[in-house]
Design a protein around this motif. Structure first.
Motif, PDB file in Angstrom:
ATOM      1  N   GLY A 181       0.783  -1.232   0.000  1.00  0.00           N
ATOM      2  CA  GLY A 181       0.000   0.000   0.000  1.00  0.00           C
ATOM      3  C   GLY A 181       0.810   1.275   0.000  1.00  0.00           C
ATOM      4  O   GLY A 181       0.253   2.364  -0.186  1.00  0.00           O
ATOM      5  N   THR A 182       2.121   1.226   0.193  1.00  0.00           N
ATOM      6  CA  THR A 182       2.944   2.435   0.167  1.00  0.00           C
ATOM      7  C   THR A 182       2.900   3.079  -1.224  1.00  0.00           C
ATOM      8  O   THR A 182       3.095   2.396  -2.237  1.00  0.00           O
ATOM      9  CB  THR A 182       4.416   2.116   0.518  1.00  0.00           C
ATOM     10  OG1 THR A 182       4.477   1.474   1.784  1.00  0.00           O
ATOM     11  CG2 THR A 182       5.255   3.394   0.538  1.00  0.00           C
ATOM     12  N   VAL A 183       2.651   4.394  -1.269  1.00  0.00           N
ATOM     13  CA  VAL A 183       2.672   5.108  -2.550  1.00  0.00           C
ATOM     14  C   VAL A 183       4.106   5.557  -2.813  1.00  0.00           C
ATOM     15  O   VAL A 183       4.673   6.361  -2.066  1.00  0.00           O
ATOM     16  CB  VAL A 183       1.720   6.317  -2.543  1.00  0.00           C
ATOM     17  CG1 VAL A 183       1.754   7.026  -3.897  1.00  0.00           C
ATOM     18  CG2 VAL A 183       0.301   5.874  -2.209  1.00  0.00           C
ATOM     19  N   VAL A 184       4.691   4.997  -3.854  1.00  0.00           N
ATOM     20  CA  VAL A 184       6.097   5.239  -4.183  1.00  0.00           C
ATOM     21  C   VAL A 184       6.178   6.010  -5.485  1.00  0.00           C
ATOM     22  O   VAL A 184       5.689   5.547  -6.524  1.00  0.00           O
ATOM     23  CB  VAL A 184       6.873   3.911  -4.317  1.00  0.00           C
ATOM     24  CG1 VAL A 184       8.335   4.178  -4.654  1.00  0.00           C
ATOM     25  CG2 VAL A 184       6.751   3.079  -3.053  1.00  0.00           C
ATOM     26  N   ALA A 185       6.777   7.190  -5.451  1.00  0.00           N
ATOM     27  CA  ALA A 185       7.009   7.978  -6.664  1.00  0.00           C
ATOM     28  C   ALA A 185       8.449   7.767  -7.107  1.00  0.00           C
ATOM     29  O   ALA A 185       9.383   8.005  -6.338  1.00  0.00           O
ATOM     30  CB  ALA A 185       6.747   9.454  -6.403  1.00  0.00           C
ATOM     31  N   GLN A 186       8.610   7.327  -8.335  1.00  0.00           N
ATOM     32  CA  GLN A 186       9.948   7.075  -8.852  1.00  0.00           C
ATOM     33  C   GLN A 186      10.222   7.971 -10.046  1.00  0.00           C
ATOM     34  O   GLN A 186       9.490   7.950 -11.029  1.00  0.00           O
ATOM     35  CB  GLN A 186      10.103   5.621  -9.278  1.00  0.00           C
ATOM     36  CG  GLN A 186      11.479   5.362  -9.891  1.00  0.00           C
ATOM     37  CD  GLN A 186      11.562   4.011 -10.551  1.00  0.00           C
ATOM     38  OE1 GLN A 186      11.348   3.014  -9.891  1.00  0.00           O
ATOM     39  NE2 GLN A 186      11.854   3.982 -11.839  1.00  0.00           N
ATOM     40  N   ALA A 187      11.295   8.773  -9.946  1.00  0.00           N
ATOM     41  CA  ALA A 187      11.699   9.648 -11.040  1.00  0.00           C
ATOM     42  C   ALA A 187      13.057   9.233 -11.580  1.00  0.00           C
ATOM     43  O   ALA A 187      13.828  10.055 -12.069  1.00  0.00           O
ATOM     44  CB  ALA A 187      11.734  11.102 -10.567  1.00  0.00           C
ATOM     45  N   LEU A 188      13.347   7.927 -11.472  1.00  0.00           N
ATOM     46  CA  LEU A 188      14.580   7.359 -12.008  1.00  0.00           C
ATOM     47  C   LEU A 188      14.273   6.669 -13.327  1.00  0.00           C
ATOM     48  O   LEU A 188      13.178   6.123 -13.504  1.00  0.00           O
ATOM     49  CB  LEU A 188      15.163   6.336 -11.021  1.00  0.00           C
ATOM     50  CG  LEU A 188      15.620   6.886  -9.666  1.00  0.00           C
ATOM     51  CD1 LEU A 188      15.721   5.753  -8.651  1.00  0.00           C
ATOM     52  CD2 LEU A 188      16.943   7.603  -9.809  1.00  0.00           C
ATOM     53  N   PRO A 189      15.226   6.630 -14.279  1.00  0.00           N
ATOM     54  CA  PRO A 189      14.968   5.927 -15.543  1.00  0.00           C
ATOM     55  C   PRO A 189      14.632   4.458 -15.280  1.00  0.00           C
ATOM     56  O   PRO A 189      15.405   3.763 -14.611  1.00  0.00           O
ATOM     57  CB  PRO A 189      16.292   6.071 -16.300  1.00  0.00           C
ATOM     58  CG  PRO A 189      16.946   7.276 -15.709  1.00  0.00           C
ATOM     59  CD  PRO A 189      16.557   7.284 -14.264  1.00  0.00           C
ATOM     60  N   PRO A 190      13.513   3.965 -15.781  1.00  0.00           N
ATOM     61  CA  PRO A 190      13.109   2.591 -15.472  1.00  0.00           C
ATOM     62  C   PRO A 190      13.996   1.537 -16.110  1.00  0.00           C
ATOM     63  O   PRO A 190      13.980   0.386 -15.685  1.00  0.00           O
ATOM     64  CB  PRO A 190      11.682   2.510 -16.028  1.00  0.00           C
ATOM     65  CG  PRO A 190      11.614   3.561 -17.074  1.00  0.00           C
ATOM     66  CD  PRO A 190      12.510   4.660 -16.605  1.00  0.00           C
ATOM     67  N   GLY A 191      14.772   1.907 -17.123  1.00  0.00           N
ATOM     68  CA  GLY A 191      15.600   0.925 -17.809  1.00  0.00           C
ATOM     69  C   GLY A 191      16.960   0.703 -17.190  1.00  0.00           C
ATOM     70  O   GLY A 191      17.751  -0.090 -17.713  1.00  0.00           O
ATOM     71  N   PHE A 192      17.266   1.371 -16.086  1.00  0.00           N
ATOM     72  CA  PHE A 192      18.570   1.223 -15.465  1.00  0.00           C
ATOM     73  C   PHE A 192      18.444   0.724 -14.040  1.00  0.00           C
ATOM     74  O   PHE A 192      17.369   0.775 -13.431  1.00  0.00           O
ATOM     75  CB  PHE A 192      19.332   2.550 -15.496  1.00  0.00           C
ATOM     76  CG  PHE A 192      19.824   2.895 -16.860  1.00  0.00           C
ATOM     77  CD1 PHE A 192      20.789   2.125 -17.475  1.00  0.00           C
ATOM     78  CD2 PHE A 192      19.297   3.961 -17.550  1.00  0.00           C
ATOM     79  CE1 PHE A 192      21.239   2.421 -18.752  1.00  0.00           C
ATOM     80  CE2 PHE A 192      19.731   4.275 -18.821  1.00  0.00           C
ATOM     81  CZ  PHE A 192      20.705   3.501 -19.425  1.00  0.00           C
ATOM     82  N   GLY A 193      19.587   0.275 -13.508  1.00  0.00           N
ATOM     83  CA  GLY A 193      19.585  -0.413 -12.236  1.00  0.00           C
ATOM     84  C   GLY A 193      18.865   0.308 -11.121  1.00  0.00           C
ATOM     85  O   GLY A 193      18.016  -0.276 -10.438  1.00  0.00           O
ATOM     86  N   GLY A 194      19.185   1.588 -10.898  1.00  0.00           N
ATOM     87  CA  GLY A 194      18.580   2.321  -9.794  1.00  0.00           C
ATOM     88  C   GLY A 194      17.078   2.408  -9.908  1.00  0.00           C
ATOM     89  O   GLY A 194      16.348   2.323  -8.910  1.00  0.00           O
ATOM     90  N   GLY A 195      16.560   2.584 -11.134  1.00  0.00           N
ATOM     91  CA  GLY A 195      15.117   2.650 -11.331  1.00  0.00           C
ATOM     92  C   GLY A 195      14.461   1.293 -11.260  1.00  0.00           C
ATOM     93  O   GLY A 195      13.394   1.117 -10.658  1.00  0.00           O
ATOM     94  N   LEU A 196      15.106   0.281 -11.868  1.00  0.00           N
ATOM     95  CA  LEU A 196      14.560  -1.063 -11.843  1.00  0.00           C
ATOM     96  C   LEU A 196      14.525  -1.613 -10.421  1.00  0.00           C
ATOM     97  O   LEU A 196      13.621  -2.380 -10.061  1.00  0.00           O
ATOM     98  CB  LEU A 196      15.379  -1.964 -12.763  1.00  0.00           C
ATOM     99  CG  LEU A 196      14.722  -3.258 -13.256  1.00  0.00           C
ATOM    100  CD1 LEU A 196      13.355  -2.995 -13.843  1.00  0.00           C
ATOM    101  CD2 LEU A 196      15.629  -3.949 -14.269  1.00  0.00           C
ATOM    102  N   ASP A 197      15.509  -1.223  -9.597  1.00  0.00           N
ATOM    103  CA  ASP A 197      15.495  -1.610  -8.179  1.00  0.00           C
ATOM    104  C   ASP A 197      14.154  -1.270  -7.536  1.00  0.00           C
ATOM    105  O   ASP A 197      13.540  -2.085  -6.838  1.00  0.00           O
ATOM    106  CB  ASP A 197      16.580  -0.856  -7.401  1.00  0.00           C
ATOM    107  CG  ASP A 197      17.981  -1.310  -7.748  1.00  0.00           C
ATOM    108  OD1 ASP A 197      18.121  -2.356  -8.387  1.00  0.00           O
ATOM    109  OD2 ASP A 197      18.928  -0.596  -7.377  1.00  0.00           O
TER     110      ASP A 197
END
Length: 856
Positions: A181-197
């Motif tokens: 249920g945590t709302v997580v906002a991700q502004a990292l590129p989804p195709g790279f490690g930090g975003g895919l994490d």
């Protein structure tokens, strides 16, 4: 968390437990866990029909859209190895990656099959026949092939197993508070490690994931997204966090955020302190890792934990990881000693895939009862207690004058300076020796720092051997598609002239003054004061020091016109002026102008209270252009000021015709200088001459000029925004009394004795000598008052308009001001900053295109 053996099995468990919860949100599109599972299953069924070999890797080019992200997730949840590729990658890199492992290119990738014509595309039933794949190594247990260039620049595949990703999802869940249920906002590129994490962690823990891509939409849109979704967790890079915090509305957008985490590069404590001022209840987490190691360390800063000075340490080593610091001989070094980082864990990557060959990381003793692999990280660091400190890449440590220097420490010192938003330091081979080069950029929307001020600041905070030999000012640092600083794209520093030591007594006395002001050692007689970072304020200090040392008071223009040590020394010795007239300056052109001869003459009109020397950075960037600067009469030497804009224009026309009796003429005007240029053009055209082009650099109509204009500017109170109304109302309030008396009064001295004191000061402008800064301020006020009394006339010839990012005027006003305008350009930088480095580079391209027809 689970007994699942694969990422897909764990995702199925979550979907079964909470099928109706929101799983993923991209823009207006939302998926529940049931909807997302169904879509991924359908996509995989289609893949199975076109390519039955589930061991064959599938590459997905991801751009963060509602099409490509589910395509990537479908492959990840299947038995197939996934190759995520960011859509910002060059086509040549995509083609190389696909060819390297004989992968399928997913049909929903953010790239067409024509872009990679020689390789199979999933969905093409003839693809495997037409383009047979090369021999493939077995990829048992491999979830993701993560291609990383490392320090070589050549893509290399890291084989990441399901065990790495399942452990990482558990670890990040605890460290970042990402749970069901945590709302997580991700502004990292989804195709790279930090975003895919974060994508994997969110979906394997039942969170509500919101994806945003500020690279495409900008930070203003990110603020709107955060405001709308009210996230509890925010994931981004340090550079993006700095840009976000400088965006209006950021504080309100962060109101719901409980955890902010960054990764990808080092972050300074000053950035976290700024975050605390905007989101005082948020916990900050600095996370470090790599494709080979997964999570490496976390540094958690609750709201009241004290911040250290400078760059934050990587923090406490991640669970399931053991770290040793090794010396050059491979032995463990004492605590606190910097060395090469070795990581041992059951949760490392399996190894590499290079040229179709499997390279496994060596297996060593067990960790926590599990068989463990060992990997030497390409970073140097040291351990203090349970805190890991990263000190940069191993190849970023260099010896300067016999001392070992870590460039990360130098970059952190640069970022800590006022007016510096971002910084990078690299080692370059210059004149056969390693030298440090610092690249700095200002925070978004602010005035860039002076290079001399940066050098001075670094020399005060670092020992002499750590102060960069060269400092380069950029509008922004170049970044890779991963968001990291692109060191290969950093420009070479300007090469100083071959060192010729000072030869005369004056040169030898002058050189230490330059060294002190510019923080540069070994000043040579052919070094250039402006090229070394001298700006208008440094010029004033230099002239004071020259006056003290030599008893000679030189005009302000001399250090820019006679800009070498030898040239300035010659001017001191002769104590003679270097300009044709006090208000006419032959500006120094670019080196190519001197080499090939001038082909175009451009007259440059300075703004109110500005010396024409302000155009020097622009003139130096215009090959083949001879620029003649014009500024107010009496600004630098005794003379009666121009009380009106038309009078200033008529005086400028006399100087123009003395230099060039007939046209065609080309003008550049900055600020009020743009209005004077158009008025001069009207005078010349009435005399039968031709004005070929005018470039107006951030001419501002809102305010004094707007009050008496008869042009149709749609400027009624109802049509103005709040900022325009405030400006107009302030002018009316401040100058109403002055209009009644026939002479404008200053805002703070509206009546009585103060009015007469102000009138006397203005009436004696240009006759009584005053300190330079006071003189410029007085002439600025005179220019503003002349604007209040001026009635704008349109100029119907060709005009190119350049507006700074903080210019308040509506763009459509220029349809009335210059009906024949040929283009309006918005550039980064503020009103004065656009004609200074680094923003002047872009402005110079626009001016060159306008006055010479060169391509920008």
């Amino acid at each position: 968390m689970t007994s699942a053996d694969t990422v897909g099995q764990r995702f199925a468990e979550v979907c079964s437990a909470q099928p109706d919860s929101v799983a993923l949100q991209i823009g207006e599109r939302r998926w529940s866990y049931r909807e997302l599972a169904d879509e991924l299953s359908a996509r995989n069924a289609e893949l199975d029909r076109t390519e039955p070999d589930t061991a064959r890797p599938v590459a997905v080019v991801v751009d963060g859209s509602p099409t490509t992200v589910p395509a990537m997730l479908a492959v990840l949840m299947s038995p197939r190895p996934l190759i995520p590729i960011d859509a910002a990658s060059p086509v040549s890199r995509i083609a190389g990656i696909v060819a390297e492992v004989g992968a399928l290119l997913h049909p929903d990738s953010a790239v067409t099959d024509q872009a990679v014509p020689d390789h199979a595309v999933a969905g093409d039933r003839t693809a495997t026949t037409l383009h047979p794949s090369p021999r493939r190594a077995p990829l048992d247990g491999c979830a993701i092939l993560a291609f990383t260039s490392g320090s070589t620049g050549t893509p290399k595949a890291v084989r990441q197993g399901h065990d790495l990703w399942l452990h990482q999802a558990r670890d990040l869940s605890g460290q970042l508070g990402i749970t069901s249920g945590t709302v997580v906002a991700q502004a990292l590129p989804p195709g790279f490690g930090g975003g895919l994490d974060i994508i994997v962690t969110s979906l394997l823990n039942g969170a509500h994931l919101v994806l945003a891509d500020p690279r495409l939409d900008g930070t203003a849109e990110l603020v709107a997204t955060l405001s709308a979704c009210a996230p509890e967790s925010l994931q981004l890079t340090p550079a993006l966090l700095r840009a976000l915090m400088a965006t209006p509305g950021c504080a309100a957008a962060l109101a719901s955020v409980q955890v902010v985490a960054t990764c990808g590069e080092a972050i300074d404590a000053a950035d976290v302190a700024r975050l605390r001022s905007l989101a005082p209840t948020a916990t900050f987490v600095n996370r470090s890792g790599s494709s080979e190691t997964g999570n490496l360390a976390f540094n958690v800063f609750p709201p009241h934990r004290p911040l250290p000075a400078g760059t934050l340490p990587a923090g406490k080593v991640a669970s399931g990881k053991q770290i040793r610091i090794l010396g050059d001989d491979g032995a463990t070094v004492p605590p606190g000693t910097t060395g090469i980082i070795e990581v041992t864990s059951p949760y490392l990557a399996q190894g590499y895939l290079v040229g179709g060959e499997i390279i496994d990381f060596p297996v060593t003793a067990t960790v926590d009862g599990h068989g463990a692999r060992r990997h030497l990280v390409g970073d140097a660091g040291h351990l203090l207690g349970d805190q890991l400190h990263l000190t940069g890449r191993v190849d970023d440590t260099v010896k300067i004058r016999g001392y070992r220097v870590d460039v990360g420490e130098v970059a952190a010192a640069a970022r800590a300076l006022p007016d510096v938003g971002d910084a990078a330091v690299v080692v370059r081979e210059i004149a056969g020796r390693p030298a440090l080069v610092a690249y700095v950029s200002p925070p978004p929307g602010t005035r860039p720092p002076a290079i001399a001020a940066v050098r001075q600041g670094l020399s005060q905070s670092l020992p002499s051997w750590m102060v960069p030999a060269h400092t380069v000012l950029l509008a922004e640092l170049p970044r890779t598609e991963r968001g990291k600083i692109d060191r290969m794209a950093l420009p070479d520093p300007a090469v100083r002239a071959d060192h010729a030591p000072p030869a005369t007594t004056t040169e030898r006395l002058l050189a230490p003054i330059w060294s002190d002001l510019l923080a540069v050692t070994d000043i040579g007689r052919d070094d250039d004061f402006v090229a070394l970072g001298g700006d208008s304020l440094t010029v004033l200090t230099l002239l004071d020091r020259v006056d003290d040392a030599f008893g000679v008071r030189l005009p302000v223009s001399v250090p820019v016109v006679a800009s070498t040590l030898r040239g300035l020394a010659r001017e001191i010795d002769s104590a003679s002026p270097t300009t044709a007239a006090a208000e006419v300056i032959m500006l120094p052109g670019s080196p190519s102008t001197h080499d090939t001869g001038s082909t175009t003459t451009v007259f440059a009109f300075a703004g109110a209270g500005e010396s024409a020397l302000a155009f020097a950075p622009l003139a130096r960037r215009l090959p083949g252009v001879r620029m003649i600067g014009l500024h107010a009469h009496g600004l630098e030497s005794r003379g009666l000021p121009d009380w009106t804009i038309r009078r200033a224009a008529r005086r400028c026309v006399r100087h123009i015709r003395a230099a060039a009796p007939h046209g065609p003429y080309r003008f550049v005007g900055h600020s009020l200088g743009g209005v004077i240029a158009m008025e001069a053009a009207n005078i010349l055209v009435a005399d039968g001459e031709r004005v070929e082009h005018i470039v107006c650099l951030d001419t501002i109509v809102t305010g004094p000029l707007q009050r008496r204009t008869e042009l149709e500017l749609d400027s009624t109170v109802d049509g103005m925004d709040e900022g325009h109304r405030d400006c107009r109302d302030r002018d009316v309030r401040d100058h109403g009394e002055a209009d009644r008396q026939g002479l404008p009064a200053t805002p703070d001295t509206p009546t009585g004795t103060a009015v007469w004191r102000t009138r006397l000061t203005l009436m004696t402008a240009g006759w009584w000598p005053r300190p330079t800064e006071e003189q410029w301020s007085l002439f600025h006020e005179l220019g503003r008052r002349s604007a209040l009394l001026h009635r704008l006339r349109p100029w119907h010839g060709p005009v190119t308009v350049v507006l700074a990012e903080d210019n308040p005027d509506p763009i459509h006003w220029w349809d009335a001001l210059a009906p024949g305008h040929v283009g309006i350009h918005r550039v980064t930088g503020d009103h004065n900053g656009i004609i200074r480095a680094p923003h002047v580079d872009r402005v110079a391209g626009i001016v060159a295109d306008a006055v010479t027809g060169a391509r920008v």
